[in-house]
Write a protein that holds these residues in place. Sequence first.
Motif, PDB file in Angstrom:
ATOM      1  N   PHE A  22      40.230  45.378  43.211  1.00  0.00           N
ATOM      2  CA  PHE A  22      40.308  44.796  41.946  1.00  0.00           C
ATOM      3  C   PHE A  22      41.757  44.460  41.812  1.00  0.00           C
ATOM      4  O   PHE A  22      42.138  44.541  40.643  1.00  0.00           O
ATOM      5  N   ALA A  25      42.992  41.817  39.226  1.00  0.00           N
ATOM      6  CA  ALA A  25      42.640  41.566  38.089  1.00  0.00           C
ATOM      7  C   ALA A  25      43.789  42.364  37.103  1.00  0.00           C
ATOM      8  O   ALA A  25      43.858  43.540  37.168  1.00  0.00           O
ATOM      9  N   MET A  28      43.404  45.187  34.484  1.00  0.00           N
ATOM     10  CA  MET A  28      43.392  46.545  34.729  1.00  0.00           C
ATOM     11  C   MET A  28      44.578  47.164  35.265  1.00  0.00           C
ATOM     12  O   MET A  28      44.654  48.433  35.556  1.00  0.00           O
ATOM     13  N   GLY A 136      34.754  50.254  38.894  1.00  0.00           N
ATOM     14  CA  GLY A 136      34.575  48.811  39.331  1.00  0.00           C
ATOM     15  C   GLY A 136      33.244  48.452  40.029  1.00  0.00           C
ATOM     16  O   GLY A 136      32.681  49.430  40.914  1.00  0.00           O
ATOM     17  N   ILE A 165      35.253  47.023  35.083  1.00  0.00           N
ATOM     18  CA  ILE A 165      35.205  45.818  35.565  1.00  0.00           C
ATOM     19  C   ILE A 165      34.120  45.607  36.664  1.00  0.00           C
ATOM     20  O   ILE A 165      33.819  46.139  37.459  1.00  0.00           O
ATOM     21  N   ASP A 167      32.591  42.083  39.165  1.00  0.00           N
ATOM     22  CA  ASP A 167      32.754  40.584  39.675  1.00  0.00           C
ATOM     23  C   ASP A 167      31.471  40.334  40.267  1.00  0.00           C
ATOM     24  O   ASP A 167      31.144  40.988  41.477  1.00  0.00           O
ATOM     25  N   SER A 203      35.555  44.216  31.426  1.00  0.00           N
ATOM     26  CA  SER A 203      36.014  42.904  31.951  1.00  0.00           C
ATOM     27  C   SER A 203      34.847  42.672  33.074  1.00  0.00           C
ATOM     28  O   SER A 203      34.519  43.106  34.063  1.00  0.00           O
ATOM     29  N   LYS A 220      33.990  34.319  32.730  1.00  0.00           N
ATOM     30  CA  LYS A 220      34.820  35.598  32.609  1.00  0.00           C
ATOM     31  C   LYS A 220      34.864  36.015  30.917  1.00  0.00           C
ATOM     32  O   LYS A 220      35.432  35.113  30.426  1.00  0.00           O
ATOM     33  N   ILE A 222      36.479  39.458  28.713  1.00  0.00           N
ATOM     34  CA  ILE A 222      37.192  40.576  28.562  1.00  0.00           C
ATOM     35  C   ILE A 222      37.402  40.841  27.137  1.00  0.00           C
ATOM     36  O   ILE A 222      37.690  40.426  26.377  1.00  0.00           O
TER      37      ILE A 222
END
Length: 323
Positions: A22, A25, A28, A136, A165, A167, A203, A220, A222
Amino acid sequence: MAFDYQLSETTSSSSHIPEVDFSHAREMAPYLTEPLAMYVGAPGKHGYLRLGFEIDPRGKCILRDLDRRAPLIVQQALYFDKGMPDMPCVYILSSGGPNVEGDRYQQDITLKEGAFAWVSTGAATKLAEMNRNYSGLVQNLVLEKDAYLEFMPEPVYPCKHTRFISDTRIVVDESATLFYSEIFMGGRKYYAEGELFDYDILSVCSHAERPDGTPLFREKFIIDPKRVNPRQLGIMGQYDVFANVILITPKEKADAVYELVTPFIDRENKLACGITHLPNEAGLLFKVLGMEPGPVKKTVREFLKTVRRIVKDKPLPEEFPWR
């Protein structure tokens, strides 16, 4: 309830485990300090899961491919859905308890041509209190021609000072359907004096494309409560629970589902939902706000009931009373 044992499983430590990275990002960046205990991605903190579903010669869908690394666990597929009795139902479990600082997880789910499956978690995901670093999760969902996946994890509970986080990358054929839901609690509502929106950062990113690489959409959000108060109107307002549902399906099916769903605001029960179209005729985006997870989960399930009827012409059984 039945089991299916036609499974190819890889568990040797020599198999390659993808790196969960990550570094891109920026949000973070304040949380990169190495944990004082086990380092980032240490054995037992770098979970990996690969699930592969396909149709067998009998026309039954099976979990053909499975690769897992602690603390992520998946047992044999079950067949308890009376509406779709040939559909494998799989629970993702964790032997490590809550997600803690320095944890890195990856989940890869592939459905071959014509395959169909239901995937969930065995319980809610708790994100423990964190002092250093973050937790993550990377997910890769691949649906080939005419595939169908219902992916409905239990809610996520962030504790005080949680940093998390995720993804999720989705590759879906034009003829396939993905029902993907996420439910996020505001925190441990009834712990001590309450920890609603007392975490550091969440996130969450989801993006989809066709097999040839054509992009469909990217979403996305946050949530950083110290910078922006989630209680503002237009964010969470008075609500404590948020559900985000992505439906990727052919346009004609998406249009049919859209016509059957009525957005509402129930002020008495403090529950609300809305629906909109995804870009590039990819499908629909359905969102729910509520005060407790039960009514929110029920609303998401009612939406799934409509989707399954339109897409598969099959009924959705009642939820188990203990779920």
